[in-house]
Design an enzyme around this catalytic site. Structure first.
Site, short mmCIF file in Angstrom:
data_model
loop_
_atom_site.label_atom_id
_atom_site.label_comp_id
_atom_site.label_asym_id
_atom_site.label_seq_id
_atom_site.Cartn_x
_atom_site.Cartn_y
_atom_site.Cartn_z
N HIS A 190 -12.90 28.79 1.39
CA HIS A 190 -14.45 28.54 1.99
C HIS A 190 -15.61 28.93 0.65
O HIS A 190 -15.11 29.66 -0.06
CB HIS A 190 -14.77 29.27 3.02
CG HIS A 190 -14.38 28.67 4.36
ND1 HIS A 190 -13.91 27.64 4.45
CD2 HIS A 190 -13.45 29.70 5.44
CE1 HIS A 190 -13.51 27.54 5.89
NE2 HIS A 190 -13.13 28.70 6.31
N CYS A 242 -16.62 24.27 -0.33
CA CYS A 242 -17.85 23.82 -0.22
C CYS A 242 -18.82 24.63 -1.10
O CYS A 242 -18.46 25.56 -1.46
CB CYS A 242 -18.02 24.17 1.52
SG CYS A 242 -17.23 23.11 2.61
#
Length: 409
Positions: free
Chosen positions: A221, A278
């Site tokens: 992430h 991301c």
């Protein structure tokens, strides 16, 4: 004949020779002027036209027959009922389970219920030898280089989604680089400080001196911090917490461990960083009938170090601290990066596919261009898309990986 066409003939020769009917093909080769009718080889070939040795000799001799020989070979194959062989030589060998040939859908492996199967096409000649204008990094060592892969899947906070399908990213990348001849080191589910420790430890390895390259790959992430830096989120990250009670790791920090000063073992060797994460919450929408390009050129003049005086007659030879680095992001600054919940992330799947099929003949920058060209075809149900990003930090030579090819082979 173009070098890549010669290499393609060499690579496919053993596979296609048994499938060629030379009694049909040779007349077309003469008709399309691949060979002249008075070629000195013709009488010898005609005596044993149906043997595999003759077929192989005819095929390999084409490499010496001028710039249009490969194109006319493909034409001759198609005209003599050898279209499947033409497809193989053109790199369009997409065989279904029934043995027939079909045009590949580049999105098949993304939407499949099964993860990508890794099978690397090996190089047959070294591509790092000669160059015209742009130099090439030497890529001959065995192992070819060291690869560090960090994959975060399970997160401590219940509010942060686990990345279950990222396991396939790790498995695919590991198999890909091992088949190409790299030594792979993997870690999983690391907190911020643990990531920093493992990366620093890896950058200090003495065996980096013995290899010609290095890859650092992080799938996790991620987000964009308040200063627009890309932040890697370790497993201790808590999205619901307003306070930074976790260890923050920036992509720029990862690169800092591999500068010439911090990692002299890799001085003037290619160092490639790949971040699948991301970089914010923005979602890019596909735009109909519109071509958008962004050109960014940042030039920094190095400042003289304060207080350092160098006599003109005694120059000190130095090399740049930030150099020979290629930083690849799966998405743009501030944007999300997509991952299929079954097969893995879009970007890593395409990367593995392109590298295993094309690294044998193409340099790294071209490989990443090919990856983005395929990435642009992907869309979510809401027409959301993804654009990869590549930053060169003094990466000014072509880097051919020469997968699976070593001096002894």
């Amino acid at each position: 004949m173009d070098r890549r066409d010669r290499e393609q003939i060499d690579a496919c020769c053993e596979n296609v020779v048994p499938k060629i009917d030379m009694t049909k093909l040779l007349p077309k080769l003469l008709e399309n002027k691949v060979y002249n009718r008075d070629d000195v080889n013709i009488p010898r070939w005609m005596k044993n036209l149906e043997t595999q040795d003759t077929v192989k000799d005819v095929l390999t001799t084409i490499k010496t027959r001028g710039p249009n020989a490969f194109k006319n070979l493909i034409l001759s194959l198609k005209q003599s009922d050898h279209e499947n062989i033409a497809n193989i030589l053109e790199g369009r060998d997409n065989t279904s389970s029934t043995g027939s040939f079909r045009q590949e859908d580049p999105l098949d492996h993304i939407w499949s219920d099964k993860p990508l199967t890794i099978k690397v096409r090996k190089a047959i000649t070294f591509s790092d030898c000669n160059y015209d204008v742009i130099e090439r990094y030497p890529m001959r060592s065995n192992p070819r280089g060291l690869v560090l892969i960090i994959t975060n899947i399970y997160y401590d906070a219940p509010c942060d989604k686990h990345r279950f399908s990222a396991k396939h990213d790790k498995d695919n990348l590991t198999k890909l680089f091992e088949e190409m001849g790299f030594t792979v080191v993997t870690y999983g589910n690391l907190k911020g400080q643990e990531m920093r420790d493992k990366i620093k430890e890896f950058s200090k390895r003495d065996d980096l001196r013995k290899v010609d390259s290095c890859f650092v790959i992080v799938t996790s992430h991620g987000t964009e911090d308040e200063e627009s830096n890309t932040e890697i989120q370790g497993t201790d990250y808590h999205s619901a917490s307003k306070q930074a009670n976790y260890e923050k790791v920036l992509c720029t920090e990862v690169c800092d461990y591999f500068t010439t000063e911090a990692c002299p073992q890799l001085a003037e060797k290619p160092k490639i960083f790949i971040f699948q994460l991301c970089r914010g919450k923005k979602r890019q929408k596909g735009v109909a009938h519109c071509r958008i390009t962004t050109d960014t050129c940042v030039s920094v003049n190095p400042a003289d170090e304060p207080g350092l005086e160098i006599p003109v007659k005694q120059p000190i030879q130095t090399i740049r601290n930030y150099s020979d680095m290629l930083v690849v992001q799966s998405t743009l600054t501030g944007h999300v990066s997509y991952r299929d919940s079954i097969t893995g992330s879009w970007f890593i799947q395409i990367l593995c596919k392109i590298f295993m099929k094309h690294a044998y003949a193409n340099h790294v920058q071209d490989l990443f261009n090919m990856i983005d060209a395929e990435l642009k075809q992907l869309r979510t149900m809401n027409n959301e898309c993804q654009t990869s990003s590549i930053q060169s930090l003094g990466f000014n030579k072509h880097c051919y990986l020469n997968p699976g090819l070593f001096m002894e082979s």
